[in-house]
Design an enzyme around this catalytic site. Structure first.
Site, short mmCIF file in Angstrom:
data_model
loop_
_atom_site.label_atom_id
_atom_site.label_comp_id
_atom_site.label_asym_id
_atom_site.label_seq_id
_atom_site.Cartn_x
_atom_site.Cartn_y
_atom_site.Cartn_z
N CYS A 1 0.84 -1.09 0.03
CA CYS A 1 0.09 -0.03 -0.10
C CYS A 1 0.99 1.33 -0.08
O CYS A 1 1.41 1.42 -0.98
CB CYS A 1 -0.95 0.02 1.26
N HIS B 1 -3.60 -5.18 0.93
CA HIS B 1 -2.87 -5.59 2.12
C HIS B 1 -3.09 -6.94 2.39
O HIS B 1 -3.99 -7.51 3.03
CB HIS B 1 -3.75 -4.76 3.29
N GLU C 1 -1.22 -8.85 4.07
CA GLU C 1 -1.12 -9.45 5.57
C GLU C 1 -2.42 -9.69 6.37
O GLU C 1 -2.55 -10.47 7.06
CB GLU C 1 0.06 -8.26 6.28
#
Length: 238
Positions: A109, A213, A215
């Site tokens: 990001c 994102h 993660e």
């Protein structure tokens, strides 16, 4: 031997206190993929950068605040509201050092945007204002673990090698995106409205940036762990 992966931190200001912070999902993803996470707080002392880069075998530039438009020679529009100048300065220097040392890099990001700015590129300061007929990219109430829109991945890219598909559904929590592409970068993914969602280096062995994102998706959508595994596999060669 597990490689050491640096994670760039942000900060949060509370009454009478300032915290260095990171979403714990980054730490869990690195550990699950076989790496050892080391947290890198930004600092006024840029000499700390060499200490960190002598220890790490890979790095993740994480999400967070907007990068100041002054770093790509623009004045801020009113939609730019949260900037941490010290973080920008520190991470731009940190990027230069790891880039010079050819340490494997993953940008997430803001991290993708930082890579682009560090290599001479620029950003759309606000997608809704500056990109005509853009789709949604910053849902107000969506869970970070939810898939939100599709991206098209370029065949032959590092992302295609990792995910083995041209079509991928991702989450999305950004209001800025790449405008002018930085030096020695190529676009590897975009959304249906043309917003750039993935980049990689034309020179470095592993320099990958994604606008979503991953993660936050690892637990519910295990295919996104592959991105962290790719970073760590390359870090093992350092």
């Amino acid at each position: 031997m597990k490689p050491i992966i640096g994670l760039a931190l942000s900060s949060r200001v509370k009454p009478k206190k300032v915290y260095s912070v990171i979403n714990n999902d980054y730490i869990k993803a690195v550990q699950k993929a076989g790496g050892i996470p080391v947290l890198i707080p930004f600092s006024d002392n840029l000499e700390n950068i060499k200490v960190y880069t002598n220890k790490i075998q890979g790095i993740i530039f994480t999400g967070g605040e907007d990068i100041s438009p002054l770093f790509y020679n623009e004045e801020p529009i009113k939609e730019v509201q949260c900037i941490i100048e010290k973080r920008d300065i520190f991470e731009l220097e940190l990027f230069k050092e790891v880039y010079k040392k050819q340490i494997p890099i993953l940008g997430v990001c803001r991290g993708l945007q930082l890579i682009n700015v560090a290599l001479g590129g620029s950003l759309y300061q606000d997608i809704n204002v500056q990109i005509h007929n853009s789709n949604g990219h910053l849902p107000k109430y969506a869970l970070r673990s939810n898939l939100y829109h599709s991206v098209k991945i370029e065949k032959g890219s590092e992302l295609f090698v990792i995910f083995k598909t041209e079509d991928l559904k991702v989450n999305s929590f950004h209001h800025q995106s790449i405008k002018k592409l930085g030096k020695d970068l190529r676009v590897t993914a975009h959304s249906s409205d043309g917003v750039i969602e993935g980049i990689e280096s034309l020179k470095e062995k592993f320099l990958v940036g994604v606008q979503w994102h991953p993660e936050n998706l690892v637990e519910r959508h295990s295919e996104f762990l592959k991105l962290f595994q790719a970073l760590i596999d390359n870090a093992r060669e350092i």
